[in-house]
Design an enzyme around this catalytic site. Structure first.
Site, PDB file in Angstrom:
ATOM      1  N   HIS A  59      22.665  55.511 -68.477  1.00  0.00           N
ATOM      2  CA  HIS A  59      22.745  54.312 -67.487  1.00  0.00           C
ATOM      3  C   HIS A  59      23.794  53.429 -68.026  1.00  0.00           C
ATOM      4  CE1 HIS A  59      19.552  55.916 -65.068  1.00  0.00           C
ATOM      5  NE2 HIS A  59      18.726  55.935 -66.244  1.00  0.00           N
ATOM      6  N   PHE A  95      23.704  55.254 -55.123  1.00  0.00           N
ATOM      7  CA  PHE A  95      22.559  55.570 -55.229  1.00  0.00           C
ATOM      8  C   PHE A  95      21.756  54.595 -54.190  1.00  0.00           C
ATOM      9  CE2 PHE A  95      17.990  56.191 -57.255  1.00  0.00           C
ATOM     10  CZ  PHE A  95      17.855  57.543 -56.796  1.00  0.00           C
ATOM     11  N   ASN A 115      21.008  61.257 -66.995  1.00  0.00           N
ATOM     12  CA  ASN A 115      21.665  60.117 -66.245  1.00  0.00           C
ATOM     13  C   ASN A 115      21.888  58.768 -67.454  1.00  0.00           C
ATOM     14  OD1 ASN A 115      22.817  58.456 -64.322  1.00  0.00           O
ATOM     15  ND2 ASN A 115      21.303  58.065 -62.922  1.00  0.00           N
ATOM     16  N   ARG A 124      28.652  52.928 -58.495  1.00  0.00           N
ATOM     17  CA  ARG A 124      28.062  52.597 -59.667  1.00  0.00           C
ATOM     18  C   ARG A 124      28.875  53.598 -60.748  1.00  0.00           C
ATOM     19  NH1 ARG A 124      22.248  56.201 -59.853  1.00  0.00           N
ATOM     20  NH2 ARG A 124      23.448  58.082 -59.214  1.00  0.00           N
ATOM     21  N   LYS A 151      15.795  84.028 -88.026  1.00  0.00           N
ATOM     22  CA  LYS A 151      16.583  83.187 -88.766  1.00  0.00           C
ATOM     23  C   LYS A 151      17.489  82.230 -88.041  1.00  0.00           C
ATOM     24  CE  LYS A 151      17.581  82.780 -93.400  1.00  0.00           C
ATOM     25  NZ  LYS A 151      16.559  82.888 -94.169  1.00  0.00           N
ATOM     26  N   THR A 185      13.795  87.473 -92.708  1.00  0.00           N
ATOM     27  CA  THR A 185      14.882  86.713 -92.159  1.00  0.00           C
ATOM     28  C   THR A 185      16.258  86.624 -92.875  1.00  0.00           C
ATOM     29  OG1 THR A 185      14.269  84.678 -93.088  1.00  0.00           O
ATOM     30  CG2 THR A 185      12.860  85.152 -91.092  1.00  0.00           C
ATOM     31  N   ASP A 186      15.953  86.803 -94.124  1.00  0.00           N
ATOM     32  CA  ASP A 186      17.279  86.755 -95.226  1.00  0.00           C
ATOM     33  C   ASP A 186      18.220  88.157 -94.628  1.00  0.00           C
ATOM     34  OD1 ASP A 186      18.699  85.641 -97.386  1.00  0.00           O
ATOM     35  OD2 ASP A 186      18.647  87.661 -98.044  1.00  0.00           O
ATOM     36  N   VAL A 189      22.694  62.186 -58.543  1.00  0.00           N
ATOM     37  CA  VAL A 189      22.950  63.218 -59.625  1.00  0.00           C
ATOM     38  C   VAL A 189      22.367  64.648 -58.956  1.00  0.00           C
ATOM     39  CG1 VAL A 189      22.222  64.213 -62.075  1.00  0.00           C
ATOM     40  CG2 VAL A 189      22.686  61.648 -61.376  1.00  0.00           C
ATOM     41  N   GLN A 190      21.293  64.413 -58.346  1.00  0.00           N
ATOM     42  CA  GLN A 190      20.438  65.669 -57.834  1.00  0.00           C
ATOM     43  C   GLN A 190      21.447  66.338 -56.728  1.00  0.00           C
ATOM     44  OE1 GLN A 190      18.984  62.755 -58.170  1.00  0.00           O
ATOM     45  NE2 GLN A 190      16.780  62.956 -58.345  1.00  0.00           N
TER      46      GLN A 190
HETATM   47  O1  LIG Z   1      21.182  59.954 -59.113  1.00  0.00           O
HETATM   48  C1  LIG Z   1      20.057  59.433 -59.367  1.00  0.00           C
HETATM   49  N1  LIG Z   1      18.956  60.064 -59.114  1.00  0.00           N
HETATM   50  C2  LIG Z   1      17.906  59.554 -59.497  1.00  0.00           C
HETATM   51  O2  LIG Z   1      16.721  60.258 -59.263  1.00  0.00           O
HETATM   52  C3  LIG Z   1      17.734  58.274 -60.048  1.00  0.00           C
HETATM   53  N2  LIG Z   1      16.776  57.337 -60.239  1.00  0.00           N
HETATM   54  C4  LIG Z   1      17.300  56.255 -60.659  1.00  0.00           C
HETATM   55  O3  LIG Z   1      16.654  55.279 -61.283  1.00  0.00           O
HETATM   56  N3  LIG Z   1      18.636  56.384 -60.713  1.00  0.00           N
HETATM   57  C5  LIG Z   1      19.126  57.507 -60.110  1.00  0.00           C
HETATM   58  N4  LIG Z   1      20.072  58.006 -59.897  1.00  0.00           N
END
Ligand SMILES: O=c1[nH]c(=O)c2[nH]c(=O)[nH]c2[nH]1
Length: 302
Positions: free
Chosen positions: A257, A160, A255, A177, A11, A58-59, A228-229
Site C-alpha cells: 500500500h 478498487f 498488496n 490508485r 540440507k 545431510t552432509d 488484485v484478485q
Molecule cells: O485489490 C484489492 N483487493 C482487496 O481485497 C483489497 N482490500 C483492500 O483493503 N484493498 C484491496 N485491494
C-alpha cells in the site's frame, strides 16, 4: 503413546555456482543456485530409537548436490532437480521421496560499449527463478516452477471499489490508485514419469518461464485493474493458455500500500485525490491475495 505422523530431513541453503566455458568463443555462462534437499522414507527409527543406520547424513546430501552439479547440466533447474531427486530415491532403497527446491539467482550479462561481455555479470534484481521437484518412488516426478521476488509498481491504471461497506469499513472507494506487489507465481506441470521425459521437455521450461514473466508484467501494466484478485486470475488464465502442459497456476501477491498524505494543514497544500503527488509507502500491514487456478474438468473433456 506417541508416534511419528510425518518426517522429512535434509540440507537447506546449499549454495552452488557453476560456470560453463565455451572454449571456441571464450564466452562464459554462470549459474548460481541455492538448493534444499529433504528426504522421506523408512527413517522413523532415527527419531524414535536413535537408529542412525537409516540416516543418510545431510552432509552427504550437500556433497551429492556438488557432485551432480559437476556431472550434469544445472540448467534448466527443472532438469537438475529431477536428476538430483531421482538419484536419492534410486540410490537408497529405504527412501521413498526426495523434495528438491532450487532457487536460481540472477546474474545478467553486462553490456559494455554496446557489446555483451564474455564473462562479467550483474545482479539486476532480487527476483529468483524457483523450482520444486518431488521425486516419489513409483509415482514419477512432480515439478512446480516459479518466479519470486519480482517487485512491480504502477502509478495509475488500478481501481478498487464496490467492496463490502459496513461498520468496520474506513477505506474509501478509489477509481485511480497506485498498485504495487512482489510477484510470487508458480506453475505445476503434469507429472513426468522419469528423468528421460523431463529431458525431452527441456525446451519448454525456459519458454514457460519467459512466457509467465512476460504475461505477469504485460497484464500488470496494460490492464486497468479492478482488484488484485481479478488481475491475478487473468494472469493465471493467460499462462494456462500459453503453456498447455501446465496443470495449474498459483499466485501469491502482497498488496504493497501507498497512502495519500493530507498536507492541507500546511498552507492549504492540496495533496489528496487528483492532486496527490507525495505518498507514504507502507511496510505493513499489507493485503495478501492468493489464488490457484486449475483447468476445469469440463473444459478438459471438450
Ligand atoms: O485489490 C484489492 N483487493 C482487496 O481485497 C483489497 N482490500 C483492500 O483493503 N484493498 C484491496 N485491494
Amino acid at each position: 503413546m506417541a508416534s511419528i505422523a510425518s518426517a522429512r530431513y535434509g540440507k537447506d541453503n546449499v549454495r552452488v555456482y557453476k560456470v560453463e566455458r565455451d572454449e571456441k568463443t571464450g564466452v562464459q555462462t554462470v549459474t548460481e543456485m541455492t538448493v534444499c534437499v529433504l528426504l522421506e522414507g523408512a527413517i522413523e527409527t532415527s527419531y524414535t530409537k536413535a537408529d542412525n543406520s537409516v540416516v543418510v547424513a545431510t552432509d552427504s546430501m550437500k556433497n551429492t548436490v556438488y557432485i551432480k552439479a559437476k556431472e550434469h547440466p544445472v540448467t534448466p533447474p527443472e532438469l537438475f532437480g529431477s536428476i538430483l531427486g531421482t538419484h536419492f530415491i534410486e540410490t537408497y532403497s529405504h527412501l521413498t521421496a526426495a523434495h528438491i527446491k532450487i532457487v536460481t539467482h540472477r546474474w545478467t550479462r553486462m553490456t559494455i560499449d554496446g557489446t555483451p561481455h564474455p564473462h562479467s555479470f550483474y545482479r539486476d534484481g532480487a527476483e529468483t527463478r524457483n523450482v520444486e521437484v518431488v521425486a516419489r518412488k513409483g509415482k514419477g516426478l512432480g515439478i512446480r516452477s516459479g518466479i519470486a521476488g519480482l517487485l512491480v509498481l504502477k502509478s495509475t491504471g488500478s481501481q478498487f471499489h464496490g467492496f463490502v461497506r459496513d461498520e468496520y469499513t474506513t477505506l474509501p472507494e478509489v477509481w485511480d490508485r497506485i498498485l504495487s506487489t512482489e510477484v510470487d507465481a508458480n506453475w505445476s506441470w503434469k507429472t513426468f514419469p522419469n528423468v528421460a521425459a523431463v529431458t525431452a521437455a527441456v525446451p519448454k521450461f525456459d519458454k514457460a518461464f519467459d512466457d509467465a514473466r512476460d504475461i505477469t508484467m504485460k497484464t500488470f501494466a496494460e490492464e486497468d485493474s479492478p482488484s488484485v484478485q481479478n488481475t491475478m486470475y487473468k494472469m493465471c488464465e493467460y499462462i494456462m493458455e500459453a503453456v498447455p502442459e501446465v496443470e495449474n497456476v498459483d499466485y501469491s501477491l502482497p498488496n504493497k500500500h501507498y497512502f495519500e498524505i493530507d498536507l492541507s494543514w500546511h498552507k492549504g497544500l492540496k495533496n489528496t485525490g487528483k492532486d496527490a503527488e507525495v505518498y507514504a509507502p507502507q511496510s505493513g500491514p499489507n493485503g495478501l491475495i492468493n489464488v490457484t487456478v486449475a483447468r476445469s474438468q469440463t473444459a478438459a473433456k471438450l
